[in-house]
Design a protein around this motif. Structure first.
Motif: not given
Length: 429
Positions: A107-128
């Protein structure tokens, strides 16, 4: 979701900075306010993250294969301590410690991607919502709100209302169509990735609960992506679709070049390797030598496909060595002359005579003696089986042949046993 995303706010600034740097490059090519510039910036972010996660991906493959190898032992532990869950857990942990296996490594690759995924979501939500975040200032925020991908804004969602979509300068139909297509592609790519793992890269000789779990995940994950995908912005869907396509391609490469032992992918790989090695007479790539070295080291523990590979090399006059190289076998070299031509074609192999029955041997011996007599000069003396015209009294008596030792011995008459006779006991008077 905002609460969860805010927990990863520490990485929001690096993620937004990377997106802005890629946007600067693509903006000079496609224009700063276009969807191509912002969309390709997100795709490039995914590729950069996945390249950095390649070591974790390799560790994930090794851990998954180690878990597959341990499945028979784990099943024995479960059956032995099925009534004692605590002892079962202790034995499982002991098995993991002895083999150096970590179940969480897959599960390491999925766990390692999670911070980047949520950070990107936060950036796009700020744009919205029209709020600056990270290094995205007011000018970049206005540019990102103008960017559309096939008519859908980066920050738009499938569940957004018409008023919110119109505020972003798009129509609700375009947003629904684009997001629906991307959700379907995202779920389909996830399903195909898991399916090729189950059908091609799983050891079919061992039936374990691990295979049933993987088969269940093959259907669960696509449904999860479809359910959560309707709440993802278009930019996040671009991110997740890109990472799914990357995972699918990366897995296809691994299955083709480094398959799981005992799987259908290994059978196809060893068949290609046999043709390649026999045509060149050696293993040319380092990866090929690594695979051959592992097969030779197994010895009698080779599976069906590996034994077939070794036999194919032997038939071609080649032999696999312990270091992974392939050389010409000694038996094949002995059959060649100095100029390199094979002597087996010029000199036929000696064939063993077929075993004959007793009657065939007797008939063959009689025929051979008859053929020999026919080839010799005709004898004037009649044979013992032929009838003579002269009476028996007229035949001259043959002189007795001398024996070694000076004694004489008459020929054994018909019905009398040959060889030295046992002396008769003297009669009692």
């Amino acid at each position: 979701m905002d609460t969860i995303a805010s927990l990863f706010s520490f990485i929001t600034t690096p993620v937004s900075w990377v997106i802005v740097q890629f946007h600067t490059v693509y903006g000079k090519i496609f224009g700063p306010d276009t969807g191509w510039a912002w969309g390709l910036s997100i795709v490039s972010l995914v590729i950069l993250i996945r390249i950095c996660l390649i070591p974790l991906f390799v560790k994930q493959i090794k851990s998954t294969r180690a878990m597959q190898t341990l499945q028979p032992e784990m099943k024995k532990i479960q059956e032995r301590y099925k009534n004692d869950k605590q002892r079962q857990s202790e034995e499982m942990m002991k098995l993991y410690k002895e083999t150096g296996t970590n179940p969480l490594s897959s599960c390491l690759p999925i766990l390692a991607q999670s911070p980047f995924f949520f950070a990107l979501y936060h950036v796009l939500n700020g744009i919205a919502t029209g709020s600056t975040i990270g290094v995205i200032n007011d000018s970049l925020l206005a540019s990102a709100r103008k960017a559309h991908i096939f008519g859908a804004p980066l920050a738009a969602k499938f569940t957004d209302g018409s008023s919110k979509v119109e505020a972003l300068g798009a129509s609700l139909t375009d947003v629904r169509v684009v997001t629906a297509v991307m959700i379907v592609l995202m779920s389909a790519s996830q399903f195909y990735t898991q399916r090729q793992l189950m059908t091609k890269n799983v050891d079919t000789t061992v039936k374990t609960p691990f295979m049933q779990q993987q088969k269940m995940l093959m259907y669960v994950f696509p449904v999860m992506f479809a359910v959560f995908g309707i709440n993802f912005p278009v930019g996040v869907l671009v991110y997740w679709l890109t990472t799914n396509v990357w995972t699918m391609g990366q897995q296809m490469y691994v299955i083709r070049n480094n398959p799981t032992p005992g799987s259908k992918a290994q059978a196809a790989y060893l068949e290609r390797l046999t043709k390649h090695v026999t045509s060149h007479g050696k293993a040319r790539k380092r990866s090929e030598r690594t695979i051959i070295k592992a097969i030779v080291a197994k010895g009698r523990d080779r599976n069906e496909f590996e034994r077939k590979f070794i036999n194919g090399l032997n038939k071609a006059g080649l032999a696999a060595q312990a270091d992974g190289s392939v050389v010409q076998s000694e038996s094949q070299a002995a059959d060649q002359t100095e100029d390199g031509t094979s002597t087996s074609a010029a000199t036929p192999k000696r064939q063993q005579p077929k075993r004959q029955s007793k009657s065939q041997r007797q008939s063959g011996g009689a025929a051979a003696s008859g053929g020999k007599a026919a080839g010799d000069a005709p004898s004037s003396e009649p044979t013992s089986l032929s009838k003579s015209d002269e009476p028996e009294d007229a035949k001259p008596a043959e002189p007795a042949k001398k024996q070694s030792g000076g004694g004489t011995r008459s020929k054994a008459q018909s019905g009398q046993r040959k060889g030295p006779q046992r002396p008769k006991s003297p009669s009692k008077k």
